[in-house]
Design an enzyme around this catalytic site. Structure first.
Site, mmCIF file in Angstrom:
data_model
loop_
_atom_site.group_PDB
_atom_site.id
_atom_site.type_symbol
_atom_site.label_atom_id
_atom_site.label_comp_id
_atom_site.label_asym_id
_atom_site.label_seq_id
_atom_site.Cartn_x
_atom_site.Cartn_y
_atom_site.Cartn_z
ATOM 1 N N GLY A 1 0.771 -1.247 0.000
ATOM 2 C CA GLY A 1 0.000 0.000 0.000
ATOM 3 C C GLY A 1 0.795 1.286 0.000
ATOM 4 O O GLY A 1 0.232 2.350 0.231
ATOM 5 N N ILE B 1 0.333 6.275 4.322
ATOM 6 C CA ILE B 1 0.413 5.771 5.696
ATOM 7 C C ILE B 1 1.347 4.561 5.734
ATOM 8 O O ILE B 1 2.140 4.404 6.666
ATOM 9 C CB ILE B 1 -0.996 5.426 6.224
ATOM 10 C CG1 ILE B 1 -1.839 6.710 6.336
ATOM 11 C CG2 ILE B 1 -0.915 4.704 7.573
ATOM 12 C CD1 ILE B 1 -3.313 6.482 6.653
ATOM 13 N N ASP C 1 -1.150 -6.466 -7.715
ATOM 14 C CA ASP C 1 -2.536 -5.990 -7.742
ATOM 15 C C ASP C 1 -3.335 -7.041 -6.972
ATOM 16 O O ASP C 1 -3.413 -8.197 -7.401
ATOM 17 C CB ASP C 1 -2.997 -5.874 -9.199
ATOM 18 C CG ASP C 1 -4.471 -5.489 -9.318
ATOM 19 O OD1 ASP C 1 -5.215 -5.652 -8.333
ATOM 20 O OD2 ASP C 1 -4.867 -5.051 -10.406
ATOM 21 N N TYR D 1 -18.650 8.587 2.663
ATOM 22 C CA TYR D 1 -17.735 7.436 2.773
ATOM 23 C C TYR D 1 -18.436 6.177 2.235
ATOM 24 O O TYR D 1 -17.800 5.272 1.699
ATOM 25 C CB TYR D 1 -17.260 7.257 4.221
ATOM 26 C CG TYR D 1 -15.984 6.453 4.347
ATOM 27 C CD1 TYR D 1 -14.811 6.873 3.725
ATOM 28 C CD2 TYR D 1 -15.957 5.274 5.090
ATOM 29 C CE1 TYR D 1 -13.647 6.128 3.842
ATOM 30 C CE2 TYR D 1 -14.792 4.535 5.212
ATOM 31 C CZ TYR D 1 -13.647 4.961 4.591
ATOM 32 O OH TYR D 1 -12.496 4.216 4.702
ATOM 33 N N LYS E 1 -15.103 -1.337 5.143
ATOM 34 C CA LYS E 1 -14.265 -1.284 6.355
ATOM 35 C C LYS E 1 -14.916 -2.073 7.497
ATOM 36 O O LYS E 1 -14.214 -2.658 8.328
ATOM 37 C CB LYS E 1 -14.012 0.163 6.784
ATOM 38 C CG LYS E 1 -13.095 0.964 5.859
ATOM 39 C CD LYS E 1 -11.695 0.392 5.739
ATOM 40 C CE LYS E 1 -10.729 1.394 5.113
ATOM 41 N NZ LYS E 1 -9.418 0.773 4.790
HETATM 42 P P1 NAD Z 1 -2.643 5.858 -0.271
HETATM 43 O O1 NAD Z 1 -3.320 6.284 -1.521
HETATM 44 O O2 NAD Z 1 -1.258 6.340 -0.052
HETATM 45 O O3 NAD Z 1 -2.701 4.260 -0.111
HETATM 46 C C1 NAD Z 1 -3.719 3.463 -0.656
HETATM 47 C C2 NAD Z 1 -3.023 2.338 -1.369
HETATM 48 O O4 NAD Z 1 -3.955 1.354 -1.869
HETATM 49 C C3 NAD Z 1 -2.200 2.799 -2.568
HETATM 50 O O5 NAD Z 1 -0.853 2.474 -2.405
HETATM 51 C C4 NAD Z 1 -2.792 2.033 -3.723
HETATM 52 O O6 NAD Z 1 -1.851 1.648 -4.698
HETATM 53 C C5 NAD Z 1 -3.344 0.809 -3.001
HETATM 54 N N1 NAD Z 1 -4.258 0.042 -3.834
HETATM 55 C C6 NAD Z 1 -5.459 0.425 -4.359
HETATM 56 N N2 NAD Z 1 -5.948 -0.558 -5.145
HETATM 57 C C7 NAD Z 1 -5.060 -1.589 -5.101
HETATM 58 C C8 NAD Z 1 -4.998 -2.883 -5.713
HETATM 59 N N3 NAD Z 1 -5.962 -3.333 -6.533
HETATM 60 N N4 NAD Z 1 -3.921 -3.673 -5.452
HETATM 61 C C9 NAD Z 1 -2.938 -3.242 -4.632
HETATM 62 N N5 NAD Z 1 -2.928 -2.019 -4.032
HETATM 63 C C10 NAD Z 1 -3.986 -1.216 -4.270
HETATM 64 O O7 NAD Z 1 -3.609 6.384 0.916
HETATM 65 P P2 NAD Z 1 -3.580 6.127 2.494
HETATM 66 O O8 NAD Z 1 -4.423 7.190 3.068
HETATM 67 O O9 NAD Z 1 -2.195 5.922 2.956
HETATM 68 O O10 NAD Z 1 -4.420 4.753 2.627
HETATM 69 C C11 NAD Z 1 -3.918 3.592 3.240
HETATM 70 C C12 NAD Z 1 -4.975 2.938 4.115
HETATM 71 O O11 NAD Z 1 -5.298 3.809 5.199
HETATM 72 C C13 NAD Z 1 -6.298 2.634 3.415
HETATM 73 O O12 NAD Z 1 -6.772 1.382 3.857
HETATM 74 C C14 NAD Z 1 -7.206 3.733 3.930
HETATM 75 O O13 NAD Z 1 -8.558 3.341 3.909
HETATM 76 C C15 NAD Z 1 -6.695 3.867 5.336
HETATM 77 N N6 NAD Z 1 -7.062 5.103 6.033
HETATM 78 C C16 NAD Z 1 -6.740 6.324 5.501
HETATM 79 C C17 NAD Z 1 -7.089 7.502 6.179
HETATM 80 C C18 NAD Z 1 -6.786 8.848 5.610
HETATM 81 O O14 NAD Z 1 -7.428 9.815 6.036
HETATM 82 N N7 NAD Z 1 -5.836 9.003 4.705
HETATM 83 C C19 NAD Z 1 -7.758 7.408 7.419
HETATM 84 C C20 NAD Z 1 -8.064 6.140 7.932
HETATM 85 C C21 NAD Z 1 -7.701 5.000 7.235
HETATM 86 O O1 0WE Z 2 -10.251 5.208 3.366
HETATM 87 C C1 0WE Z 2 -10.146 6.351 2.996
HETATM 88 C C2 0WE Z 2 -10.048 6.678 1.523
HETATM 89 C C3 0WE Z 2 -10.208 5.484 0.650
HETATM 90 C C4 0WE Z 2 -10.419 5.756 -0.810
HETATM 91 C C5 0WE Z 2 -10.138 6.958 -1.452
HETATM 92 C C6 0WE Z 2 -10.351 7.090 -2.819
HETATM 93 C C7 0WE Z 2 -10.127 8.379 -3.547
HETATM 94 C C8 0WE Z 2 -9.892 8.194 -5.030
HETATM 95 C C9 0WE Z 2 -10.917 4.710 -1.555
HETATM 96 N N1 0WE Z 2 -11.145 4.821 -2.895
HETATM 97 C C10 0WE Z 2 -10.853 5.980 -3.522
HETATM 98 N N2 0WE Z 2 -11.091 6.040 -4.878
HETATM 99 C C11 0WE Z 2 -10.704 7.082 -5.636
HETATM 100 O O2 0WE Z 2 -10.979 7.123 -6.853
HETATM 101 N N3 0WE Z 2 -10.141 7.356 3.940
HETATM 102 C C12 0WE Z 2 -10.378 7.013 5.332
HETATM 103 C C13 0WE Z 2 -9.994 8.787 3.617
HETATM 104 C C14 0WE Z 2 -11.377 9.343 3.429
HETATM 105 O O3 0WE Z 2 -12.056 9.147 2.278
HETATM 106 C C15 0WE Z 2 -13.310 9.703 2.431
HETATM 107 C C16 0WE Z 2 -13.417 10.277 3.705
HETATM 108 C C17 0WE Z 2 -12.183 10.030 4.357
HETATM 109 C C18 0WE Z 2 -11.815 10.423 5.745
HETATM 110 C C19 0WE Z 2 -14.363 9.752 1.533
HETATM 111 C C20 0WE Z 2 -15.549 10.404 1.905
HETATM 112 C C21 0WE Z 2 -15.663 10.936 3.153
HETATM 113 C C22 0WE Z 2 -14.609 10.899 4.078
#
Ligand code: NAD
Ligand code: 0WE
Length: 256
Positions: free
Chosen positions: A13, A20, A64, A156, A163
């Site tokens: 990821g 993260i 993937d 969301y 989730k």
């Molecule tokens: P990020 O975009 O850096 O990471 C998301 C990753 O998912 C990317 O590296 C992407 O390549 C990978 N991914 C998507 N489709 C895939 C596939 N088919 N095969 C392999 N990898 C795939 O964003 P992030 O915020 O670091 O997200 C990481 C995790 O943290 C996610 O599970 C997200 O839901 C969770 N999260 C994020 C937040 C936030 O606010 N950013 C808050 C809570 C939880």
């Molecule tokens: O888990 C997430 C984001 C996950 C995510 C983000 C994207 C953006 C681009 C999954 N799929 C996609 N697809 C895309 O095309 N978070 C916890 C961050 C997040 O996403 C939200 C939030 C928060 C917080 C979406 C709506 C409302 C709040």
């Protein structure tokens, strides 16, 4: 003496330096872990490879998670190179952009399937391949979840439902793997500005709202998620499995 000296881990990821997963990788590496990295496709390889090479990674493979054959090839490489595995970090989520706006009611069958496959089922798939490499010595598996799994967060939508399935999977996997000494936990961070967040309209307002409501009166840093991941991977958390640990400045405890 690092907390993870001699330990081997795989990180799913990382998309860029704001991910993260990258903050977690840095925290584990600092304490002595040797890490393998995966990326979702060619476009991301350009970002991930230099970061991984910078910390001496010997395994940087495409995976993937919707493709069983890519998961199988990856774990064959991990087995041949590392022999055993101690840590797995799953930091992957995806839903089609049009599913993250408007009413959940309008979620399409295909949109639901994709979000569930990538964001929830993938943990089960990678865990099944990791288990034989961890079974001898035990291990720690970590995934990333969000508050929208348990309470309604506007827009969301299907990600919240995915989730919720992910968090339930953590408990079922923890029960399956506990007898082998493998622990499975989730971290639930508050909002962090990453690539996945950049695509969300109104994310700035969400950051402000989260900071205002949280007892700590600020947003959290990816490095703080890294420190909690380090704890969960280390012997400090030897008695902890099946949990969701919040790293949200206390946001989730608040009512009115
Ligand atoms: P990020 O975009 O850096 O990471 C998301 C990753 O998912 C990317 O590296 C992407 O390549 C990978 N991914 C998507 N489709 C895939 C596939 N088919 N095969 C392999 N990898 C795939 O964003 P992030 O915020 O670091 O997200 C990481 C995790 O943290 C996610 O599970 C997200 O839901 C969770 N999260 C994020 C937040 C936030 O606010 N950013 C808050 C809570 C939880
Ligand atoms: O888990 C997430 C984001 C996950 C995510 C983000 C994207 C953006 C681009 C999954 N799929 C996609 N697809 C895309 O095309 N978070 C916890 C961050 C997040 O996403 C939200 C939030 C928060 C917080 C979406 C709506 C409302 C709040």
């Amino acid at each position: 003496m690092g907390l993870l000296n001699g330990k081997k881990g795989i990180i799913f990821g990382v998309a860029n330096e704001r991910s993260i997963a990258w903050a977690i990788a840095e925290a584990l590496y600092k304490e002595g872990a040797e890490l393998a990295f995966t990326y979702a496709g060619e476009i991301l390889e350009k970002r991930v490879r230099p970061l991984a090479e910078g910390i001496g990674s010997k395994i940087i493979e495409r995976c993937d998670v919707t493709r069983d054959e890519e998961i199988e090839t990856l774990f064959n490489k991990v087995r041949d190179t590392f022999g055993t595995l101690d840590v797995l970090v799953h930091s992957i989520a995806f839903a089609n952009k049009d599913e993250l706006q408007g009413e959940y009611l309008n979620t399409s069958r295909e949109g639901f399937r994709i979000a569930m496959d990538i964001s929830a089922y993938s943990l089960v798939a990678v865990t099944r391949y990791a288990t034989p490499l961890m079974a001898g010595q035990g291990g720690s598996i970590i995934t990333l979840t969000y508050y929208g799994a348990e309470k309604v967060v506007s827009n969301y939508n299907v990600m919240g439902v995915a989730k919720a399935a992910l968090e339930a999977s953590v408990r079922y996997l923890a029960a399956d793997l506990g007898p082998k000494g493998i622990r499975v936990n989730a971290i639930s961070p508050g909002p962090i500005k990453t690539l996945a967040a950049a695509g969300i309209s109104g994310f700035r307002d969400m950051l402000h709202h989260a900071a205002e409501k949280a007892p700590l009166k600020r947003n959290i840093l990816a490095e703080e998620v890294g420190k909690t991941a380090l704890y969960l991977c280390s012997d400090l958390a030897s008695g902890v499995t099946g949990e969701v640990i919040y790293v949200d400045g206390g946001y989730n405890i608040m009512g009115m």
